[in-house]
Design an enzyme around this catalytic site. Structure first.
Site, mmCIF file in Angstrom:
data_model
loop_
_atom_site.group_PDB
_atom_site.id
_atom_site.type_symbol
_atom_site.label_atom_id
_atom_site.label_comp_id
_atom_site.label_asym_id
_atom_site.label_seq_id
_atom_site.Cartn_x
_atom_site.Cartn_y
_atom_site.Cartn_z
ATOM 1 N N ARG A 1 7.322 -3.876 -29.856
ATOM 2 C CA ARG A 1 8.347 -4.785 -29.349
ATOM 3 C C ARG A 1 9.672 -4.602 -30.067
ATOM 4 N NH1 ARG A 1 3.461 -6.680 -29.408
ATOM 5 N NH2 ARG A 1 3.701 -7.516 -31.480
ATOM 6 N N GLU B 1 -1.870 -9.208 -41.689
ATOM 7 C CA GLU B 1 -2.708 -10.403 -41.775
ATOM 8 C C GLU B 1 -4.140 -10.199 -41.303
ATOM 9 O OE1 GLU B 1 -0.002 -11.046 -38.112
ATOM 10 O OE2 GLU B 1 0.087 -10.014 -40.003
#
Length: 191
Positions: free
Chosen positions: A79, A116
């Site tokens: 993105r 994460e």
């Protein structure tokens, strides 16, 4: 800092009006997906913002203000490519695609990092000379900070100067900002 607002250093790099307009679009159009891509992660999908012409224009214009002095934009897979290309056009610069491992033909320069929900690696073409270039890093979301920090480390290892990093959305609870040191970091919306 108030939830969702910009701090003083950020306001100096992005006008309050542009940041506010972009933030409104981000707040209104972001789609949230719980337990994606793995359990326990809440994914911020900004593709509805990008599909909205006013939202995309507002976000790109605000992010471009953060790139004062940049002569190259580095958009992070995937993105960040979308936003980075728009920002590069606004700034009149080129764009360097920072790719996920295995997406570029060799030779490449790579940087591993933790995120994460696992580990990953980023690559850029080894034969693109960025030595001495002033680079703005662009991505959609700042979560734990690993991707932007790894991108900065990779670009610095190739001789680039990082003039800043700019993201549309920051998930503050994950404290990713703490990993992004040595350059200004602008986020347009903080949740």
């Amino acid at each position: 800092m108030e939830h969702g607002s910009l701090d003083t250093a950020q306001v100096n790099r992005v006008s309050e009006e542009r940041a506010s307009i972009a933030s409104d679009h981000i707040d209104r159009l972001t789609r949230w997906a719980d337990d994606f891509p793995v359990d326990g992660v809440r994914f911020a999908d900004l593709t509805p913002v990008f599909a909205d012409p006013d939202g995309l224009k507002a976000v790109v214009a605000a992010l471009a203000e953060a790139g004062s002095g940049a002569d190259l934009v580095a958009g992070i897979d995937a993105r960040g490519f979308l936003l980075g290309a728009g920002v590069a056009l606004e700034l009149g610069t080129g764009i360097l695609a920072v790719r996920k491992a295995g997406k570029l033909p060799p030779p490449v320069v790579a940087q591993s990092y933790e995120l994460e929900y696992g580990s990953a690696e980023l690559e850029i073409p080894a034969d693109v000379d960025i030595s001495g270039r002033k680079v703005l890093i662009v991505d959609d979301v700042l979560a734990t900070g690993g991707t932007i920090a790894a991108t900065a480390e990779l670009l610095r290892a190739c001789g680039a100067e990082i003039v800043g990093a700019a993201v549309a959305l920051e998930i503050a609870v994950l404290a990713g900002r703490g990993k992004c040191e040595g350059y200004p970091l602008v986020c347009l919306r903080q949740v």
